[in-house]
Motif scaffolding. Structure first.
Motif, PDB file in Angstrom:
ATOM      1  N   PHE A  65      -3.890  14.731  -4.489  1.00  0.00           N
ATOM      2  CA  PHE A  65      -4.026  13.800  -3.360  1.00  0.00           C
ATOM      3  C   PHE A  65      -5.180  14.204  -2.451  1.00  0.00           C
ATOM      4  N   ILE A  66      -5.367  15.517  -2.266  1.00  0.00           N
ATOM      5  CA  ILE A  66      -6.455  15.990  -1.413  1.00  0.00           C
ATOM      6  C   ILE A  66      -7.803  15.615  -2.014  1.00  0.00           C
ATOM      7  N   VAL A  67      -7.934  15.761  -3.337  1.00  0.00           N
ATOM      8  CA  VAL A  67      -9.187  15.404  -4.009  1.00  0.00           C
ATOM      9  C   VAL A  67      -9.420  13.902  -3.945  1.00  0.00           C
ATOM     10  N   TRP A  68      -8.347  13.125  -4.173  1.00  0.00           N
ATOM     11  CA  TRP A  68      -8.477  11.664  -4.174  1.00  0.00           C
ATOM     12  C   TRP A  68      -8.731  11.104  -2.777  1.00  0.00           C
ATOM     13  N   MET A  69      -7.946  11.555  -1.803  1.00  0.00           N
ATOM     14  CA  MET A  69      -7.925  10.928  -0.478  1.00  0.00           C
ATOM     15  C   MET A  69      -8.685  11.708   0.595  1.00  0.00           C
ATOM     16  N   GLY A  70      -9.125  12.933   0.256  1.00  0.00           N
ATOM     17  CA  GLY A  70      -9.784  13.755   1.255  1.00  0.00           C
ATOM     18  C   GLY A  70      -8.770  14.593   2.029  1.00  0.00           C
ATOM     19  N   SER A  71      -9.259  15.607   2.706  1.00  0.00           N
ATOM     20  CA  SER A  71      -8.358  16.523   3.426  1.00  0.00           C
ATOM     21  C   SER A  71      -8.137  16.014   4.846  1.00  0.00           C
ATOM     22  N   GLY A  72      -7.357  14.943   4.949  1.00  0.00           N
ATOM     23  CA  GLY A  72      -7.102  14.352   6.255  1.00  0.00           C
ATOM     24  C   GLY A  72      -5.816  13.567   6.268  1.00  0.00           C
ATOM     25  N   THR A  73      -5.743  12.618   7.190  1.00  0.00           N
ATOM     26  CA  THR A  73      -4.528  11.839   7.385  1.00  0.00           C
ATOM     27  C   THR A  73      -4.149  11.036   6.142  1.00  0.00           C
TER      28      THR A  73
END
Length: 269
Positions: A131-139
């Motif tokens: 999820f971090i790779v797909w969506m970025g390290s944020g909300t």
């Protein structure tokens, strides 16, 4: 007239007894909580408990007051609240819509059933790096984690409620020429309302679990971030304070869901 008066007196006595029982229950709950807090504080003061590891109610109170004065608590609480509301709303909406589609198309339901079971059994924390790779390290990654944890359970609970609708009522409407959509609106949704409410109650807890898990992984704000940060710098009082705030927040969310339950039962049944 006498019989009516006796019945009324009996009903009044019953209502009074129920009110007294409710008051006693609430008093017992408050007393138990106060006793646990007192034992915790005394245990630390007497050295029965390690004050560094377990902290103490007095230290937690001071930490809480400090965070309130600085505004730090409200900032982190707002971040977690925002993420939880978004995750809960999206998880509930997507879950109910997918459950409706599965009921409208039984063949699709049978095809997807094993996939839903497998997806539900996967530990969602393992998907965190993806999820971090797909969506970025944020909300976005945090909300996606909440959806991953809650949406499958919502689909399965609501769809199960749909399938438990009385088949005789469905056949009755179909005998009058009702379409499947009409059956859904007139019979299935009203009869499955308790299942939908149950899904809401479960979903609010799962959404909060997903948000806190996501904040553990990537967030720079929120109650989950405070818990992780406190553990990293060995500020166990900060950790315990954040956990207690989180418990109160979860209780308030359940109160709101209970109000929503009463509203739905009053207006949709």
């Amino acid at each position: 007239m006498n019989e009516t008066a006796v019945k009324s007196a009996g009903l009044i006595a019953y209502e009074r007894a129920m009110r007294r029982r409710a008051v006693l229950k609430t008093a017992a709950q408050i007393l138990l909580l106060a006793l646990l807090i007192a034992l915790w504080e005394v245990g630390v003061q007497k050295g029965w408990l390690n004050g560094f590891i377990f902290s103490s109610p007095s230290k937690i109170w001071l930490q809480l007051a400090k965070m309130i004065r600085s505004g730090e608590l409200f900032y982190h609480l707002w971040v977690t609240t925002y993420e939880t509301v978004i995750g809960f709303s999206l998880g509930t909406l997507i879950g109910v819509v997918v459950a409706v589609v599965l009921w409208l198309f039984p063949f699709v339901s049978k095809v997807l059933d094993p996939y839903l079971i497998v997806l539900n059994s996967i530990p969602k924390v393992a998907l965190g790096p993806i999820f971090i790779v797909w969506m970025g390290s944020g909300t976005n990654a945090i909300i996606t984690m909440a959806l991953a944890i809650s949406v499958i359970v919502t689909i399965m609970m609501v769809h199960t409620g749909f399938k438990e609708t009385d088949p005789d009522k469905i056949k009755l409407l179909q005998s009058f020429g009702a379409t499947r959509v009409q059956v859904l609106k007139k019979v299935v949704l009203p009869s499955a309302l308790p299942s939908i409410i149950g899904a809401l109650k479960v979903n609010v807890g799962l959404s909060l679990v997903g948000i806190i898990t996501g904040e553990f992984l990537v967030s720079q704000a929120g109650l989950g971030f405070l818990i992780v940060y406190g553990g990293q710098v060995f500020q166990l009082t900060l950790v315990m304070t954040s956990i207690i705030v989180l418990m109160v927040f979860a209780a308030l969310l359940n109160v709101l869901v209970n109000f929503l339950e009463k509203f739905l039962f009053k207006n949709l049944r």
